[in-house]
Write a protein that holds these residues in place. Structure first.
Motif, PDB file in Angstrom:
ATOM      1  N   THR A 235       4.632 135.183 -17.740  1.00  0.00           N
ATOM      2  CA  THR A 235       5.575 134.978 -18.842  1.00  0.00           C
ATOM      3  C   THR A 235       5.908 133.505 -19.007  1.00  0.00           C
ATOM      4  N   ALA A 236       6.021 132.784 -17.888  1.00  0.00           N
ATOM      5  CA  ALA A 236       6.253 131.334 -17.975  1.00  0.00           C
ATOM      6  C   ALA A 236       5.118 130.658 -18.741  1.00  0.00           C
ATOM      7  N   ASN A 237       3.891 131.089 -18.485  1.00  0.00           N
ATOM      8  CA  ASN A 237       2.746 130.538 -19.224  1.00  0.00           C
ATOM      9  C   ASN A 237       2.870 130.804 -20.713  1.00  0.00           C
ATOM     10  N   ILE A 238       3.226 132.029 -21.048  1.00  0.00           N
ATOM     11  CA  ILE A 238       3.326 132.409 -22.468  1.00  0.00           C
ATOM     12  C   ILE A 238       4.403 131.580 -23.172  1.00  0.00           C
ATOM     13  N   VAL A 239       5.587 131.468 -22.567  1.00  0.00           N
ATOM     14  CA  VAL A 239       6.655 130.732 -23.249  1.00  0.00           C
ATOM     15  C   VAL A 239       6.350 129.231 -23.304  1.00  0.00           C
ATOM     16  N   ASN A 240       5.656 128.726 -22.311  1.00  0.00           N
ATOM     17  CA  ASN A 240       5.271 127.310 -22.354  1.00  0.00           C
ATOM     18  C   ASN A 240       4.299 127.045 -23.497  1.00  0.00           C
ATOM     19  N   PHE A 241       3.367 127.962 -23.705  1.00  0.00           N
ATOM     20  CA  PHE A 241       2.439 127.815 -24.833  1.00  0.00           C
ATOM     21  C   PHE A 241       3.183 127.978 -26.159  1.00  0.00           C
ATOM     22  N   CYS A 242       4.161 128.879 -26.192  1.00  0.00           N
ATOM     23  CA  CYS A 242       4.956 129.042 -27.408  1.00  0.00           C
ATOM     24  C   CYS A 242       5.652 127.728 -27.771  1.00  0.00           C
ATOM     25  N   LEU A 243       6.177 127.046 -26.772  1.00  0.00           N
ATOM     26  CA  LEU A 243       6.835 125.760 -27.017  1.00  0.00           C
ATOM     27  C   LEU A 243       5.831 124.697 -27.450  1.00  0.00           C
ATOM     28  N   GLU A 244       4.703 124.652 -26.734  1.00  0.00           N
ATOM     29  CA  GLU A 244       3.709 123.622 -27.033  1.00  0.00           C
ATOM     30  C   GLU A 244       3.109 123.794 -28.423  1.00  0.00           C
ATOM     31  N   TYR A 245       2.875 125.044 -28.826  1.00  0.00           N
ATOM     32  CA  TYR A 245       2.232 125.308 -30.115  1.00  0.00           C
ATOM     33  C   TYR A 245       3.249 125.583 -31.218  1.00  0.00           C
ATOM     34  N   GLN A 246       4.527 125.349 -30.919  1.00  0.00           N
ATOM     35  CA  GLN A 246       5.606 125.477 -31.905  1.00  0.00           C
ATOM     36  C   GLN A 246       5.593 126.854 -32.596  1.00  0.00           C
ATOM     37  N   ILE A 247       5.529 127.864 -31.773  1.00  0.00           N
ATOM     38  CA  ILE A 247       5.575 129.245 -32.270  1.00  0.00           C
ATOM     39  C   ILE A 247       6.929 129.500 -32.928  1.00  0.00           C
ATOM     40  N   LYS A 248       6.905 130.189 -34.059  1.00  0.00           N
ATOM     41  CA  LYS A 248       8.135 130.395 -34.824  1.00  0.00           C
ATOM     42  C   LYS A 248       9.095 131.361 -34.141  1.00  0.00           C
ATOM     43  N   LYS A 249       8.549 132.393 -33.461  1.00  0.00           N
ATOM     44  CA  LYS A 249       9.427 133.367 -32.807  1.00  0.00           C
ATOM     45  C   LYS A 249       8.631 134.170 -31.787  1.00  0.00           C
ATOM     46  N   LEU A 250       9.300 134.483 -30.676  1.00  0.00           N
ATOM     47  CA  LEU A 250       8.708 135.293 -29.601  1.00  0.00           C
ATOM     48  C   LEU A 250       9.515 136.567 -29.435  1.00  0.00           C
ATOM     49  N   CYS A 251       8.817 137.685 -29.283  1.00  0.00           N
ATOM     50  CA  CYS A 251       9.451 138.944 -28.896  1.00  0.00           C
ATOM     51  C   CYS A 251       8.962 139.286 -27.497  1.00  0.00           C
ATOM     52  N   TYR A 252       9.873 139.323 -26.538  1.00  0.00           N
ATOM     53  CA  TYR A 252       9.506 139.653 -25.159  1.00  0.00           C
ATOM     54  C   TYR A 252       9.950 141.072 -24.825  1.00  0.00           C
ATOM     55  N   ILE A 253       9.022 141.853 -24.268  1.00  0.00           N
ATOM     56  CA  ILE A 253       9.311 143.233 -23.904  1.00  0.00           C
ATOM     57  C   ILE A 253       9.699 143.287 -22.440  1.00  0.00           C
ATOM     58  N   SER A 254      10.983 143.474 -22.191  1.00  0.00           N
ATOM     59  CA  SER A 254      11.474 143.578 -20.833  1.00  0.00           C
ATOM     60  C   SER A 254      11.625 145.061 -20.468  1.00  0.00           C
ATOM     61  N   SER A 255      12.693 145.437 -19.835  1.00  0.00           N
ATOM     62  CA  SER A 255      12.884 146.820 -19.377  1.00  0.00           C
ATOM     63  C   SER A 255      14.352 147.038 -19.058  1.00  0.00           C
ATOM     64  N   ILE A 256      14.791 148.302 -19.117  1.00  0.00           N
ATOM     65  CA  ILE A 256      16.153 148.597 -18.670  1.00  0.00           C
ATOM     66  C   ILE A 256      16.296 148.315 -17.179  1.00  0.00           C
ATOM     67  N   ALA A 257      15.165 148.241 -16.459  1.00  0.00           N
ATOM     68  CA  ALA A 257      15.223 147.922 -15.027  1.00  0.00           C
ATOM     69  C   ALA A 257      15.771 146.522 -14.791  1.00  0.00           C
ATOM     70  N   ALA A 258      15.674 145.652 -15.804  1.00  0.00           N
ATOM     71  CA  ALA A 258      16.121 144.266 -15.659  1.00  0.00           C
ATOM     72  C   ALA A 258      17.554 144.048 -16.124  1.00  0.00           C
ATOM     73  N   LEU A 259      18.228 145.131 -16.516  1.00  0.00           N
ATOM     74  CA  LEU A 259      19.612 145.002 -16.952  1.00  0.00           C
ATOM     75  C   LEU A 259      20.539 144.865 -15.745  1.00  0.00           C
ATOM     76  N   GLY A 260      21.810 144.622 -16.015  1.00  0.00           N
ATOM     77  CA  GLY A 260      22.764 144.328 -14.957  1.00  0.00           C
ATOM     78  C   GLY A 260      23.185 145.539 -14.143  1.00  0.00           C
ATOM     79  N   ASP A 261      24.099 145.292 -13.221  1.00  0.00           N
ATOM     80  CA  ASP A 261      24.579 146.315 -12.284  1.00  0.00           C
ATOM     81  C   ASP A 261      26.041 146.637 -12.577  1.00  0.00           C
ATOM     82  N   LEU A 262      26.338 147.931 -12.636  1.00  0.00           N
ATOM     83  CA  LEU A 262      27.686 148.365 -12.955  1.00  0.00           C
ATOM     84  C   LEU A 262      28.638 148.165 -11.786  1.00  0.00           C
TER      85      LEU A 262
END
Length: 338
Positions: free
Chosen positions: A103-130
């Motif tokens: 993912t770091a590679n992807i976002v770095n390329f997005c910055l370098e190539y001036q991508i207009k918008k990124l949609c990243y697919i995460s997961s509910i597993a990455a949400l916070g703790d109650l």
């Protein structure tokens, strides 16, 4: 032009269908030719097969910098779906490498190539703790590093940090956290497709834990709508319903016209089984089938709040019941059981 990583996966292949049906110019990366054939098979079942021929395929890996340089040429928007999903603790290093470093590679390329918008697919597993007095998770629920998390959850959380780092550096992005994604697939041996196959083959046990579930077609619609909208630099829980595992299994069993599982798996029994599985995997060098944190998730009663995405897009989710019925009908037809 739109770039899709993970386009040969379950969600990615459905996203390709949705993008092409909405007249997008699409480039997708792949790692082997066999995976492309599975996407083609899904197109032939669910869409106009001629649309498949409009995909520009690029052989690449999100860890291969030189290949990504080619993939990012003339790209305006990026959907980053590629990820490793594994709950085997032995895959810790691989999960971190693919999901965080990739993912770091992807976002770095997005910055370098001036991508207009990124949609990243995460997961509910990455949400916070109650906290102890809470039972509903929102986008604002804070991650507690002192709590036990699966290596998969840690890797997806780490990947989100990379996305937010890029956002601070000027990249417009949206992050979605889908629940368990259900729907028609070309591979019933992976992901949620395995749930349908396992139940059809005669699963006898259930638990009364709860999780969030959503139709794959709703996930792709939300991704597309967010990318076309002015909304940016936000994360969204994408869950249609919170459902008890027993109820989910019963819905699938009814859709597949088979007997419902009748035995409630007790927590003490599964805790014993995961320990036996741990010993077996170490003695015989096998993949883990059950882990301590998997057992914990099967008995979790956490609920997920989907109000933010519903309000943001005025979105109406397909019921999980309807999604399961359609998926079961397809499974039975595909395997000639109807």
């Amino acid at each position: 032009m739109v770039l899709v990583t993970g386009g040969t996966g379950f969600l990615g292949s459905h996203l390709l269908i949705h993008l092409l049906e909405n007249d997008e110019n699409v480039r997708a990366i792949y790692r082997n030719e066999d995976s492309i054939l599975k996407v083609k098979s899904l197109f032939s079942k669910l869409s106009n097969s001629n649309l498949f021929e409009k995909i520009e395929w690029i052989k690449a890996d999100i860890l291969d910098i030189s290949a990504l340089m080619t993939a990012f040429q003339d790209i305006d928007y990026v959907y980053h779906c590629a990820a490793l999903v594994s709950f085997d603790p032995k895959d810790e290093d691989l999960l971190r490498k693919i999901n965080i470093e990739g993912t770091a590679n992807i976002v770095n390329f997005c910055l370098e190539y001036q991508i207009k918008k990124l949609c990243y697919i995460s997961s509910i597993a990455a949400l916070g703790d109650l906290l102890d007095f809470e039972n509903t998770i929102t986008e604002a629920t804070e991650w507690n590093p002192e709590k036990d998390h699966s290596d998969y959850a840690i890797s997806k959380y780490g990947a989100e940090i990379e996305v937010w780092r890029a956002q601070q550096e000027g990249l417009d992005c949206v992050v979605i956290n889908p629940g368990v994604i259900l729907g028609i697939t070309s591979n019933w041996d992976e992901g949620s497709g395995k749930i349908f196959k396992t139940i059809f083959n005669g699963s006898h046990f259930y638990t009364k834990g709860i999780s969030g579930f959503v139709a794959v077609t709703d996930v792709t619609k939300i991704m597309f709508q967010l990318m076309k909208s002015s909304h940016k630099n936000q994360k969204y829980i994408v869950v249609a319903e919170n459902i008890v595992f027993q109820d989910l299994i019963n819905l699938i069993a009814a859709g597949l016209n088979i007997k419902r599982p009748t035995f409630e798996a007790q927590k003490w029994l599964l805790e014993l089984i995961w320990r036996i599985d741990w010993v077996s995997s170490n003695l015989f060098f096998q993949k883990r089938k059950l882990s301590k944190l998997m057992v914990k998730s099967l008995f979790s009663l956490d609920l997920y709040d989907n109000s933010k995405i519903k309000t943001t897009l005025d979105f109406k989710f397909e019921s999980v019941d309807d999604c399961i019925k359609k998926t079961c009908e397809f499974y039975l037809h595909k395997n000639h059981y109807k």
